[in-house]
Design an enzyme around this catalytic site. Sequence first.
Site, mmCIF file in Angstrom:
data_model
loop_
_atom_site.group_PDB
_atom_site.id
_atom_site.type_symbol
_atom_site.label_atom_id
_atom_site.label_comp_id
_atom_site.label_asym_id
_atom_site.label_seq_id
_atom_site.Cartn_x
_atom_site.Cartn_y
_atom_site.Cartn_z
ATOM 1 N N HIS A 102 -28.559 4.081 -5.716
ATOM 2 C CA HIS A 102 -28.224 2.840 -6.422
ATOM 3 C C HIS A 102 -29.382 1.849 -6.336
ATOM 4 C CE1 HIS A 102 -25.744 -0.611 -7.742
ATOM 5 N NE2 HIS A 102 -26.420 -1.282 -6.812
ATOM 6 N N GLU A 103 -29.947 1.678 -5.149
ATOM 7 C CA GLU A 103 -31.070 0.757 -4.987
ATOM 8 C C GLU A 103 -32.301 1.261 -5.731
ATOM 9 O OE1 GLU A 103 -30.413 -2.063 -3.993
ATOM 10 O OE2 GLU A 103 -28.467 -1.604 -3.092
ATOM 11 N N HIS A 106 -32.161 0.234 -9.254
ATOM 12 C CA HIS A 106 -32.694 -1.113 -9.515
ATOM 13 C C HIS A 106 -34.210 -1.074 -9.680
ATOM 14 C CE1 HIS A 106 -29.060 -3.375 -9.220
ATOM 15 N NE2 HIS A 106 -28.818 -3.064 -7.948
ATOM 16 N N HIS A 110 -36.381 -2.299 -12.965
ATOM 17 C CA HIS A 110 -37.543 -3.186 -12.885
ATOM 18 C C HIS A 110 -38.759 -2.560 -13.546
ATOM 19 C CE1 HIS A 110 -40.710 -5.375 -10.223
ATOM 20 N NE2 HIS A 110 -40.448 -6.078 -11.304
#
Length: 230
Positions: A102-103, A106, A110
């Site tokens: 999940h991270e 991100h 980006h």
Amino acid sequence: MGQYFSYYMTGIIMIPVFIFALICQLKVKTTFNKYSKVINSRGITGADAAYRLLMLNGITDVRIKQVGGTLTDYYDPKNKEICLSQDVFASRSVAAVGVACHEAGHACQHAQGYSVLKLRNAVIPITRIGSTLGVPLALIGMILYSDILIYAGIILYGTVALFQLITLPVEFNASKRALETIKANAFLDQSEYGGARKVLTAAALTYVAALASAVATLLRLFLISSRNRN
């Protein structure tokens, strides 16, 4: 009568939201704890999973590091770092793989210029001001019977609700990227995939609760200011 009605409505709004937020926090902790005890059959750690997801997306300039705490995982776009808690970084659990991916999702947002993430980052400065000054400014305005201060405070705090609203698609998209990558590249087997999905679904509810809390606080300010003017 109007004063008592305002207090009554404030309770009607805030109490269910408070209970919902507690339930969401409990849900994410119990779900994470449950699947933190399930070791994945591939034997990969959270850090391994995040690294693999980055490589699959051609991202080579993001560092993965360990931070203290539990459920303190986040992506730092400024320093291009995926910060994983000690329960995720070196853990080979199903929960660790889900959270780490999940991270990493991100980080992909980006790197790929995901428009909703750009919008969220753009409102962060005013949101910080709104979360600090919004409620106090509105309350001072009520004490001084100043409509200008009241509305300024409400508008400022409204940016907090806006931020939470924008955050939802950002978080949902990161989880979608994570789960699609986990499934397509067999980071987990079929029986373990469901556990990772449950962990990320429970985590998503906390963002729903945060939005509900911000909207409820905004409505509460409207009710109190309306009572103040009567």
